[in-house]
Motif scaffolding. Sequence first.
Motif, PDB file in Angstrom:
ATOM      1  N   GLU A  48       0.839  -1.192   0.000  1.00  0.00           N
ATOM      2  CA  GLU A  48       0.000   0.000   0.000  1.00  0.00           C
ATOM      3  C   GLU A  48       0.877   1.247   0.000  1.00  0.00           C
ATOM      4  OE1 GLU A  48      -3.824  -1.830   2.417  1.00  0.00           O
ATOM      5  OE2 GLU A  48      -2.575  -0.341   3.405  1.00  0.00           O
ATOM      6  N   ALA A  49       0.418   2.279  -0.689  1.00  0.00           N
ATOM      7  CA  ALA A  49       1.143   3.550  -0.734  1.00  0.00           C
ATOM      8  C   ALA A  49       1.023   4.271   0.604  1.00  0.00           C
ATOM      9  CB  ALA A  49       0.570   4.423  -1.844  1.00  0.00           C
ATOM     10  N   VAL A  50       1.948   5.183   0.845  1.00  0.00           N
ATOM     11  CA  VAL A  50       1.863   6.020   2.038  1.00  0.00           C
ATOM     12  C   VAL A  50       0.575   6.840   1.918  1.00  0.00           C
ATOM     13  CG1 VAL A  50       2.948   7.906   3.322  1.00  0.00           C
ATOM     14  CG2 VAL A  50       4.363   6.149   2.248  1.00  0.00           C
ATOM     15  N   PRO A  51      -0.251   6.855   2.962  1.00  0.00           N
ATOM     16  CA  PRO A  51      -1.535   7.558   2.852  1.00  0.00           C
ATOM     17  C   PRO A  51      -1.365   9.071   2.827  1.00  0.00           C
ATOM     18  CG  PRO A  51      -1.206   6.801   5.081  1.00  0.00           C
ATOM     19  CD  PRO A  51      -0.059   6.251   4.271  1.00  0.00           C
ATOM     20  N   VAL A  52      -2.258   9.729   2.113  1.00  0.00           N
ATOM     21  CA  VAL A  52      -2.332  11.191   2.114  1.00  0.00           C
ATOM     22  C   VAL A  52      -3.791  11.568   2.263  1.00  0.00           C
ATOM     23  CG1 VAL A  52      -0.254  11.664   0.766  1.00  0.00           C
ATOM     24  CG2 VAL A  52      -2.392  11.228  -0.404  1.00  0.00           C
ATOM     25  N   ALA A  53      -4.027  12.703   2.866  1.00  0.00           N
ATOM     26  CA  ALA A  53      -5.401  13.167   3.054  1.00  0.00           C
ATOM     27  C   ALA A  53      -5.641  14.376   2.166  1.00  0.00           C
ATOM     28  CB  ALA A  53      -5.638  13.524   4.514  1.00  0.00           C
ATOM     29  N   ALA A  54      -6.872  14.559   1.760  1.00  0.00           N
ATOM     30  CA  ALA A  54      -7.241  15.728   0.969  1.00  0.00           C
ATOM     31  C   ALA A  54      -7.161  16.975   1.823  1.00  0.00           C
ATOM     32  CB  ALA A  54      -8.651  15.552   0.423  1.00  0.00           C
ATOM     33  N   ALA A  55      -7.173  18.146   1.190  1.00  0.00           N
ATOM     34  CA  ALA A  55      -7.172  19.408   1.925  1.00  0.00           C
ATOM     35  C   ALA A  55      -8.384  19.438   2.846  1.00  0.00           C
ATOM     36  CB  ALA A  55      -7.205  20.581   0.958  1.00  0.00           C
ATOM     37  N   THR A  56      -8.199  20.018   4.007  1.00  0.00           N
ATOM     38  CA  THR A  56      -9.249  20.023   5.020  1.00  0.00           C
ATOM     39  C   THR A  56      -9.668  21.449   5.332  1.00  0.00           C
ATOM     40  OG1 THR A  56      -7.683  20.193   6.807  1.00  0.00           O
ATOM     41  CG2 THR A  56      -8.229  17.972   6.065  1.00  0.00           C
ATOM     42  N   PRO A  57     -10.753  21.608   6.095  1.00  0.00           N
ATOM     43  CA  PRO A  57     -11.152  22.953   6.499  1.00  0.00           C
ATOM     44  C   PRO A  57     -10.053  23.687   7.253  1.00  0.00           C
ATOM     45  CG  PRO A  57     -12.938  21.419   6.901  1.00  0.00           C
ATOM     46  CD  PRO A  57     -11.748  20.617   6.462  1.00  0.00           C
ATOM     47  N   VAL A  89      -2.624   7.109  11.317  1.00  0.00           N
ATOM     48  CA  VAL A  89      -2.493   5.803  10.673  1.00  0.00           C
ATOM     49  C   VAL A  89      -1.245   5.120  11.211  1.00  0.00           C
ATOM     50  CG1 VAL A  89      -2.031   4.681   8.452  1.00  0.00           C
ATOM     51  CG2 VAL A  89      -3.638   6.570   8.559  1.00  0.00           C
ATOM     52  N   LEU A  90      -1.354   3.812  11.479  1.00  0.00           N
ATOM     53  CA  LEU A  90      -0.161   3.017  11.753  1.00  0.00           C
ATOM     54  C   LEU A  90       0.291   2.460  10.417  1.00  0.00           C
ATOM     55  CD1 LEU A  90       1.837   1.674  13.769  1.00  0.00           C
ATOM     56  CD2 LEU A  90       0.326  -0.311  13.707  1.00  0.00           C
ATOM     57  N   ARG A  91       1.503   2.787  10.014  1.00  0.00           N
ATOM     58  CA  ARG A  91       2.064   2.274   8.760  1.00  0.00           C
ATOM     59  C   ARG A  91       3.148   1.269   9.101  1.00  0.00           C
ATOM     60  NH1 ARG A  91       2.331   2.380   3.472  1.00  0.00           N
ATOM     61  NH2 ARG A  91       4.343   2.300   2.407  1.00  0.00           N
ATOM     62  N   ILE A  92       3.000   0.064   8.575  1.00  0.00           N
ATOM     63  CA  ILE A  92       4.008  -0.975   8.749  1.00  0.00           C
ATOM     64  C   ILE A  92       4.738  -1.111   7.419  1.00  0.00           C
ATOM     65  CG2 ILE A  92       4.418  -3.403   9.240  1.00  0.00           C
ATOM     66  CD1 ILE A  92       1.973  -3.355  11.056  1.00  0.00           C
ATOM     67  N   GLU A  93       6.063  -0.964   7.473  1.00  0.00           N
ATOM     68  CA  GLU A  93       6.873  -0.958   6.253  1.00  0.00           C
ATOM     69  C   GLU A  93       7.921  -2.062   6.297  1.00  0.00           C
ATOM     70  OE1 GLU A  93       6.914   3.756   5.205  1.00  0.00           O
ATOM     71  OE2 GLU A  93       8.197   3.103   6.856  1.00  0.00           O
ATOM     72  N   GLY A  94       8.125  -2.683   5.152  1.00  0.00           N
ATOM     73  CA  GLY A  94       9.158  -3.704   5.039  1.00  0.00           C
ATOM     74  C   GLY A  94       8.909  -4.910   5.930  1.00  0.00           C
ATOM     75  N   LEU A  95       7.654  -5.215   6.203  1.00  0.00           N
ATOM     76  CA  LEU A  95       7.337  -6.331   7.091  1.00  0.00           C
ATOM     77  C   LEU A  95       7.745  -7.653   6.462  1.00  0.00           C
ATOM     78  CD1 LEU A  95       5.995  -7.299   9.742  1.00  0.00           C
ATOM     79  CD2 LEU A  95       3.885  -7.564   8.424  1.00  0.00           C
ATOM     80  N   PRO A 144       2.162  13.258   5.169  1.00  0.00           N
ATOM     81  CA  PRO A 144       1.976  12.836   6.565  1.00  0.00           C
ATOM     82  C   PRO A 144       3.176  13.198   7.428  1.00  0.00           C
ATOM     83  CG  PRO A 144       2.390  10.942   5.160  1.00  0.00           C
ATOM     84  CD  PRO A 144       2.282  12.130   4.252  1.00  0.00           C
ATOM     85  N   ARG A 145       2.898  13.422   8.699  1.00  0.00           N
ATOM     86  CA  ARG A 145       3.929  13.746   9.680  1.00  0.00           C
ATOM     87  C   ARG A 145       4.115  12.536  10.584  1.00  0.00           C
ATOM     88  NH1 ARG A 145       3.842  16.909  14.896  1.00  0.00           N
ATOM     89  NH2 ARG A 145       1.602  16.605  14.819  1.00  0.00           N
ATOM     90  N   THR A 146       5.350  12.117  10.817  1.00  0.00           N
ATOM     91  CA  THR A 146       5.635  10.966  11.674  1.00  0.00           C
ATOM     92  C   THR A 146       5.576  11.403  13.133  1.00  0.00           C
ATOM     93  OG1 THR A 146       7.028   9.954   9.984  1.00  0.00           O
ATOM     94  CG2 THR A 146       7.323   9.177  12.244  1.00  0.00           C
ATOM     95  N   ASN A 168       1.717 -10.759   5.290  1.00  0.00           N
ATOM     96  CA  ASN A 168       2.885 -11.009   6.137  1.00  0.00           C
ATOM     97  C   ASN A 168       4.187 -10.512   5.494  1.00  0.00           C
ATOM     98  OD1 ASN A 168       2.481 -13.276   4.330  1.00  0.00           O
ATOM     99  ND2 ASN A 168       4.097 -14.335   5.448  1.00  0.00           N
ATOM    100  N   ARG A 169       4.084  -9.900   4.331  1.00  0.00           N
ATOM    101  CA  ARG A 169       5.227  -9.284   3.651  1.00  0.00           C
ATOM    102  C   ARG A 169       4.779  -7.948   3.049  1.00  0.00           C
ATOM    103  NH1 ARG A 169       8.264 -12.705   5.524  1.00  0.00           N
ATOM    104  NH2 ARG A 169       9.010 -14.582   4.548  1.00  0.00           N
ATOM    105  N   GLY A 170       5.615  -6.919   3.200  1.00  0.00           N
ATOM    106  CA  GLY A 170       5.367  -5.665   2.505  1.00  0.00           C
ATOM    107  C   GLY A 170       4.993  -4.500   3.391  1.00  0.00           C
ATOM    108  N   ASN A 171       4.178  -3.586   2.804  1.00  0.00           N
ATOM    109  CA  ASN A 171       3.825  -2.309   3.426  1.00  0.00           C
ATOM    110  C   ASN A 171       2.310  -2.191   3.519  1.00  0.00           C
ATOM    111  OD1 ASN A 171       6.653  -1.485   3.110  1.00  0.00           O
ATOM    112  ND2 ASN A 171       6.139  -1.293   0.950  1.00  0.00           N
ATOM    113  N   ALA A 172       1.808  -1.802   4.691  1.00  0.00           N
ATOM    114  CA  ALA A 172       0.354  -1.697   4.876  1.00  0.00           C
ATOM    115  C   ALA A 172       0.036  -0.569   5.850  1.00  0.00           C
ATOM    116  CB  ALA A 172      -0.219  -3.007   5.387  1.00  0.00           C
ATOM    117  N   ASN A 173      -1.177  -0.026   5.715  1.00  0.00           N
ATOM    118  CA  ASN A 173      -1.664   1.062   6.554  1.00  0.00           C
ATOM    119  C   ASN A 173      -2.875   0.595   7.352  1.00  0.00           C
ATOM    120  OD1 ASN A 173       0.154   2.958   5.228  1.00  0.00           O
ATOM    121  ND2 ASN A 173      -1.222   2.795   3.490  1.00  0.00           N
TER     122      ASN A 173
END
Length: 192
Positions: A43-52, A108-114, A78-80, A155-160
């Motif tokens: 999965e790609a790194v998540p991004v959010a649309a512009a907000t109020p 979001v919890l992002r798991i990378e390189g799992l 996103p900010r870590t 069990n392998r890869g990147n997920a949000n």
Amino acid sequence: MRIRRLLRHPAAWAVMTLGAVALGVALYLFQPWRLFTTVEVDEAVPVAAATPRATSETGGRTTATRSPDGRAKAAEGPRTLAAGTFVSHEHSTEGRARVLELADGSRVLRIEGLATSDGPDLRVWLSDQPVKEGRAGWFNLDDGEHLELGELKGNRGNANYAIPAGADLDSLKTATIWCRRFGVSFGAAALN
């Protein structure tokens, strides 16, 4: 001849029936074929649309925030907020976990390189318990407060995994791949 006589005995049938039931239960619980399966996700790194929050009020109308040259500004990445590296517990586990805050304020919890084993009923949790090395860490992560974010997508890869708005990230400082069926951690990451 001896086998035929043995098969006619009622006790032999009872033993074979119990053996078949025990084998069925063992296969259901342990799902040994999952040792040889891999589910990859990317999965790609998540991004959010512009907000109020990124808009301004002008005469009762809402307009997008603009840069000095008049073009609309792009949504921020996103900010870590916290990050950590997985340590192995019940199964060898590698990868990195990051808590991201998106431009709209969601987390979001992002798991990378799992890289871990597939297993029965694997979940992604946040826990308030500390990460412990080795066998000591297998069972402690469900001792206190924990929050399930969903089934492990692969069990392998990147997920949000979306973190609910009310989650207390000041206390939930550990991400874990949790096997709900056997109550053990496959691996965990301290989020600092």
